[in-house]
Design a protein around this motif. Structure first.
Motif, PDB file in Angstrom:
ATOM      1  N   GLY A   9       0.815  -1.204   0.000  1.00 34.66           N
ATOM      2  CA  GLY A   9       0.000   0.000   0.000  1.00 34.66           C
ATOM      3  C   GLY A   9       0.849   1.255   0.000  1.00 34.66           C
ATOM      4  N   LEU A  18      -1.041   1.013  -7.949  1.00 30.39           N
ATOM      5  CA  LEU A  18      -0.357   0.314  -6.875  1.00 30.39           C
ATOM      6  C   LEU A  18      -0.536  -1.181  -7.087  1.00 30.39           C
ATOM      7  N   VAL A 110      -4.160   2.092   1.628  1.00 27.03           N
ATOM      8  CA  VAL A 110      -4.094   2.741   0.321  1.00 27.03           C
ATOM      9  C   VAL A 110      -4.794   4.089   0.438  1.00 27.03           C
TER      10      VAL A 110
END
Length: 114
Positions: A9, A18, A110
């Motif tokens: 993350g 990501l 995240v």
């Protein structure tokens, strides 16, 4: 004893990408359908991706076309590639068997800024 360890993350701007990883310990990983889930502040945990033991995948409409789940059974690891991230994707992300029957890991944060 099952242990799930999520990583990857971070903080990105909207439109960024990501790749999350989840290592599973203490299980026969290759025969289990796995899922990624997320929980935003003040909201219930929700499912965002699933993959069967033979690689069939499924996603809710909110992430379809942007997220891709994959797995490496040799490494007991499941991945989540997230592209075109949006601020509403901000959450703590977790992996678990599909249905969430194992103890949850610590998750990986995240954060997507606009």
């Amino acid at each position: 004893q099952v242990q799930l360890v999520e990583s990857g993350g971070g903080s990105v701007q909207a439109g960024g990408s990501l790749r999350l990883s989840c290592a599973a310990h203490g299980i026969i990983f290759g025969v289990v359908s796995m899922g990624w889930y997320r929980q935003a502040p003040g909201k219930q945990r929700e499912w965002v991706a699933a993959i069967t033991s033979y690689g069939s995948t499924n996603y809710p409409d909110s992430v379809k076309g942007r997220f891709t789940i994959s797995r490496d059974n040799g490494k007991n690891t499941v991945y989540l590639q997230m592209n075109s991230l949006k601020p509403e994707d901000t959450a703590v992300y977790y992996c678990n068997q599909l249905g969430g029957g194992w103890p949850w890991g610590q998750g990986t944060q995240v954060t997507v800024s606009s």
